[in-house]
Design a protein around this motif. Sequence first.
Motif, short mmCIF file in Angstrom:
data_model
loop_
_atom_site.label_atom_id
_atom_site.label_comp_id
_atom_site.label_asym_id
_atom_site.label_seq_id
_atom_site.Cartn_x
_atom_site.Cartn_y
_atom_site.Cartn_z
N ASN A 343 -18.51 73.36 -14.60
CA ASN A 343 -18.07 74.73 -14.40
C ASN A 343 -18.93 76.09 -15.04
OD1 ASN A 343 -15.26 74.56 -14.30
ND2 ASN A 343 -14.71 73.99 -15.91
N ALA A 346 -21.77 75.97 -12.29
CA ALA A 346 -21.13 77.01 -10.98
C ALA A 346 -21.08 78.66 -11.40
CB ALA A 346 -19.22 76.25 -10.93
N ASP A 347 -21.44 78.56 -13.22
CA ASP A 347 -21.02 79.64 -13.20
C ASP A 347 -22.85 80.29 -13.23
OD1 ASP A 347 -19.05 80.45 -14.01
OD2 ASP A 347 -18.93 80.09 -15.61
N GLU A 349 -24.92 79.08 -11.56
CA GLU A 349 -25.08 79.42 -9.18
C GLU A 349 -24.83 80.89 -9.30
OE1 GLU A 349 -22.97 76.00 -8.29
OE2 GLU A 349 -25.75 74.83 -7.62
N LYS A 350 -23.54 81.45 -9.45
CA LYS A 350 -22.99 82.69 -9.70
C LYS A 350 -23.76 83.68 -9.86
CE LYS A 350 -17.86 81.69 -9.05
NZ LYS A 350 -16.68 81.70 -10.26
N LEU A 351 -25.25 83.47 -11.19
CA LEU A 351 -25.46 84.37 -11.79
C LEU A 351 -27.01 84.66 -11.19
CD1 LEU A 351 -24.58 83.76 -15.14
CD2 LEU A 351 -24.27 86.03 -13.94
N GLY A 352 -27.21 83.48 -10.20
CA GLY A 352 -28.47 83.14 -9.73
C GLY A 352 -29.54 82.23 -10.50
#
Length: 861
Positions: A343, A346-347, A349-352
């Motif tokens: 998790n 994944a978070d 990656e969403k934040l770059g």
Amino acid sequence: MIDQDNIENAGKHLSASLASLPKAYEPQAVEGKWYRYWEDEGYFKPRPDATGTPFVISMPPPNVTGALHLGHAITATIEDILIRYHRMQGDDTLWVPGEDHAGIATQTVVERLLAQEGTDRHEIGREAFLERVWQWVNQYKSRIQDQHRRLGASCDWSRERFTLDEGLSRAVREVFVRLYEEGLIYRGERIINWCPRCMSALSDLEVNHIDTPGKLTYVRYPLKPLSEGEPAQYISVATTRPETILGDTAVAVNPKDTRYKDLVGRLAILPVIGREIPIITDEAVDPTFGTGAVKVTPAHDPTDFEIGLRHDLPRVQVIGFDAKMTDEAGPYAGQDRYEARDNLVADLEKLGLVIKIEDYMVPLGYCQRCDSVVEPLISKQWFVKMAPLATPAIGAVKYGLLKIVPERFNKVYLDWLENIHDWCISRQLWWGHRIPVWYCDNCGQMTVSLEDISICPHCDSTAIHQDEDVLDTWFSSWLWPFSTLGWPDATADLLRYYPTSVMETGYDIIFFWVARMVMAGIHFLGVIPFRTIYLHGLVRDARGEKMSKSKNNVVDPLEVMDKYGTDALRFTLATSSAPGNDMKLVEERIVGNRNFANKIWNASRFVLINTAEIPGGVPSIEQAQPQTLADRWILSRLARLTNNVTHLIEDFQLGEAGRQVNEFFWSDYCDWYVEIAKVQMQGDDAARQATAGILRAVLDQSLRLLHPFMPFVTEEVWQYLYRTSEPELQRWPTAALIIAPWPKANAQAVDDEAEEQFGLVQEIITRIRDARNQVNVEPARRVPVIMAAGNQTAMLEQQASLIEFLARTEKPQLHEHLAQKPTQSMSLLASSVEIYLPLAGMLDIGKELERLDKEIVQTRQ
């Protein structure tokens, strides 16, 4: 003095007539009989009146968690060889057997049994649980003893010890209290190995480090801006455990890494959590790993913990003892550690903030008992300061006071001790030595005591409770060489048999047990606990793979002994490797050594039957009267063998010692001298008497040399040898081979000339045999032979009858020189002797030409 009653008692184990000697060797009919006899007669006990010095081995105590495996079998075999050898040397031998309570392993087994019953230890309570464990242990202790008996272990069972015996428990408490009073035991918070399944701290030995396929995740940490409006900057780190990012309290770089010199001292922003953490320098950082910048999580990594101490970093624990994320993990609290990892990545990656993810082999630690991935966690535990104890143990090897066999393990031993860490000795278990510390609920004081206490000595309150934890199993076994002899009391056994002689065990526990025993012996008795450390290798399967139940390649030593006999297994284990080297257990070798036991039996049976009517008994080697070249040769070979084997065993080259005895008995004695004896026994009474005496004397001495390796078949044959050749039982050296004197090399029997001359005879016979086989001469057919022997002619004329008999020839035609070489003859060369075998006398030339013509036609097709 020979005990005639014992001799007659030994005779009862044999039939009164030679006719009862079975044609085939049956191990099952022999092994149990002799072991019971040896034990009943007290031969395993030490003899203080022995002429030699004490020779003592403390058996590495197997865990009471099940059946013995091949690792135990090789340990028992090697130690029994040494004990039997020294017993025969006249030394006062003591082999102390015992078992280890194996804290976490035993508790795990019993907890598994309770789970099958639908309950657990917490439900039945500590007292009832320990009662169940003791029931289980008592059952398996006797099983382990029986298995050691099957292996032929000649240890003194009257001195058997168990690490939870009353005496050994007192020694454990004595050591804990002394070390605590000396300031070498302390309680503190440090990183330890924690198993979330067993819910206990683990020793290093209880953790299997396995390279496991994983991921290396590169993550960007934003830097705190130095001024408003400054462009975003980042520092990147690489991690195999992204979930521990949540517990970071710093980012560290190596002080020599110029890439980050401008960032040192700045603050990074921990992703997701938002905590500000400093960028620091530390020598522990490897600039070649990842980006050269590493995240520092003092609560979840041993190296990071040390960095944290040096830089006074806070410790944020984000993984709990149940392997779930704590409240400190923010939005991931309550999640399983691996769920949180996925998790969080994944978070990120969403934040770059994820740069890349690579495949990477991760050296993960797995609990040896339940195979769970171990977590490095900070925990309040009991520790021993090891550096002060390690210093004298280092000196013992550096200054040659302690010998390690093989010597290459000196470096392994010294490297570990010179870089030793404090030892976490507390375990969150119920089975084991409970920590002798009491806490007062009234005044809060702590009391360490040799005796159980019920009243606080500080405030007289009865509101006290003992520490719930138990000690690491190794805390009792590091005292093994002296606690088993009665320490802390100055017992008669301790005064006579300490220090012990040899500590023999596998090389894989040199750190965890052997080195610790050295430290304990020096610290508490002022003496190194043994003179020699002998390290054997691991037993692997035929392909060289480590044995494991998951691979289904585990070999049960009991099954091997049932199928091939104990002697065959022992001899295979003893001769298949050199000290410190792993060995492959190949079934063909066991079969070969079963055949060797049969060879001993059959050759002995031949000697007993064919010399039964010849008086003279079993002469000593010195009394043997050689009359022929073969007599001188076999006695010379035996003298060299005896000297070699004695020196090899003293030098712990047991495998080579066994191999040399095997080669001598099978080849020199059986294949050559016993065959030669068939010729010599056809001579006059003097020749028959001399040959019979040498047959018996060499057999007697060979059996003694073989006895430490193959105790059962040798004892059985030896008893028959003396019973049939000494029917009046007046000249037996002793009641049993197990206590017969070790043979002494007869230096006067060494005869270089006899060995050289007979070596030539052997070469001639072998060349002729090979030639016969090459052209397929019928076995019964005698072939003519012509030899040009030069200055060996006279000697070979004396040996002509042997050549004729053993090579199946006509009477050899011997010449110093041949004016003309025989035509149509096969020519051979043995050293300087020319050998000619007329083809007409070996085969039908017409038929042979016809056979060759057919082969030519078939080849052309």
